[in-house]
Design a protein around this motif. Structure first.
Motif, PDB file in Angstrom:
ATOM      1  N   UNK A  87     -24.964 -42.679   7.185  1.00  0.00           N
ATOM      2  CA  UNK A  87     -24.219 -43.818   6.719  1.00  0.00           C
ATOM      3  C   UNK A  87     -24.818 -45.139   7.189  1.00  0.00           C
ATOM      4  N   UNK A  88     -25.698 -45.047   8.117  1.00  0.00           N
ATOM      5  CA  UNK A  88     -26.345 -46.263   8.621  1.00  0.00           C
ATOM      6  C   UNK A  88     -27.070 -46.993   7.497  1.00  0.00           C
ATOM      7  N   UNK A  89     -27.677 -46.224   6.602  1.00  0.00           N
ATOM      8  CA  UNK A  89     -28.399 -46.826   5.472  1.00  0.00           C
ATOM      9  C   UNK A  89     -27.436 -47.623   4.591  1.00  0.00           C
ATOM     10  N   UNK A  90     -26.265 -47.084   4.339  1.00  0.00           N
ATOM     11  CA  UNK A  90     -25.258 -47.785   3.536  1.00  0.00           C
ATOM     12  C   UNK A  90     -24.802 -49.044   4.255  1.00  0.00           C
ATOM     13  N   UNK A  91     -24.571 -48.927   5.545  1.00  0.00           N
ATOM     14  CA  UNK A  91     -24.132 -50.094   6.315  1.00  0.00           C
ATOM     15  C   UNK A  91     -25.185 -51.206   6.305  1.00  0.00           C
ATOM     16  N   UNK A  92     -26.453 -50.825   6.413  1.00  0.00           N
ATOM     17  CA  UNK A  92     -27.526 -51.825   6.361  1.00  0.00           C
ATOM     18  C   UNK A  92     -27.576 -52.490   4.989  1.00  0.00           C
ATOM     19  N   UNK A  93     -27.440 -51.697   3.948  1.00  0.00           N
ATOM     20  CA  UNK A  93     -27.447 -52.222   2.585  1.00  0.00           C
ATOM     21  C   UNK A  93     -26.313 -53.228   2.404  1.00  0.00           C
ATOM     22  N   UNK A  94     -25.121 -52.859   2.856  1.00  0.00           N
ATOM     23  CA  UNK A  94     -23.964 -53.741   2.710  1.00  0.00           C
ATOM     24  C   UNK A  94     -24.100 -54.996   3.556  1.00  0.00           C
ATOM     25  N   UNK A 147     -14.721 -52.135   0.400  1.00  0.00           N
ATOM     26  CA  UNK A 147     -14.503 -51.371  -0.834  1.00  0.00           C
ATOM     27  C   UNK A 147     -15.819 -50.753  -1.325  1.00  0.00           C
ATOM     28  N   UNK A 148     -16.872 -51.542  -1.291  1.00  0.00           N
ATOM     29  CA  UNK A 148     -18.181 -51.047  -1.721  1.00  0.00           C
ATOM     30  C   UNK A 148     -18.639 -49.898  -0.827  1.00  0.00           C
ATOM     31  N   UNK A 149     -18.393 -50.021   0.453  1.00  0.00           N
ATOM     32  CA  UNK A 149     -18.774 -48.969   1.409  1.00  0.00           C
ATOM     33  C   UNK A 149     -18.093 -47.650   1.051  1.00  0.00           C
ATOM     34  N   UNK A 187     -29.961 -38.020   3.511  1.00  0.00           N
ATOM     35  CA  UNK A 187     -30.822 -39.191   3.323  1.00  0.00           C
ATOM     36  C   UNK A 187     -31.054 -39.470   1.839  1.00  0.00           C
ATOM     37  N   UNK A 188     -31.364 -38.415   1.087  1.00  0.00           N
ATOM     38  CA  UNK A 188     -31.571 -38.569  -0.356  1.00  0.00           C
ATOM     39  C   UNK A 188     -30.293 -39.034  -1.049  1.00  0.00           C
TER      40      UNK A 188
END
Length: 88
Positions: free
Chosen positions: A1-8, A26-28, A46-47
């Protein structure tokens, strides 16, 4: 989830208004649900995160439009607004 958090974090990183922070939450949730669907289809974690972001990133125009709407109207019910944008 770190990748999602960085993106957000990178989305509207200069704007820490309560509306944008709520939108990011909401996006998260949406991205995590999408990633979980990819995991169920057999992708690695990861994928799955990459695919969820890639799939969602195609909606940047929609996100920018939503952000403008929030800025001009100070929309109180972001969840409803966001969900209606996803349906389109």
């Amino acid at each position: 989830m770190e990748k999602i958090d960085k993106y957000l974090y990178l989305l509207y990183k200069g704007d820490n208004s309560s509306e944008v922070l709520e939108l990011k939450e909401e996006l998260r949730e949406h991205l995590i649900l999408s990633a979980n669907e990819f995991i169920e289809q057999g992708y690695t974690e990861e994928e799955a995160y990459d695919k969820a972001i890639e799939k969602f990133d195609g909606g940047k125009d929609m996100l920018n439009e939503l952000h403008k709407t929030l800025k001009t109207t100070k929309h109180k019910n972001i969840r409803l607004c966001f969900k209606s944008m996803l349906i389109l």
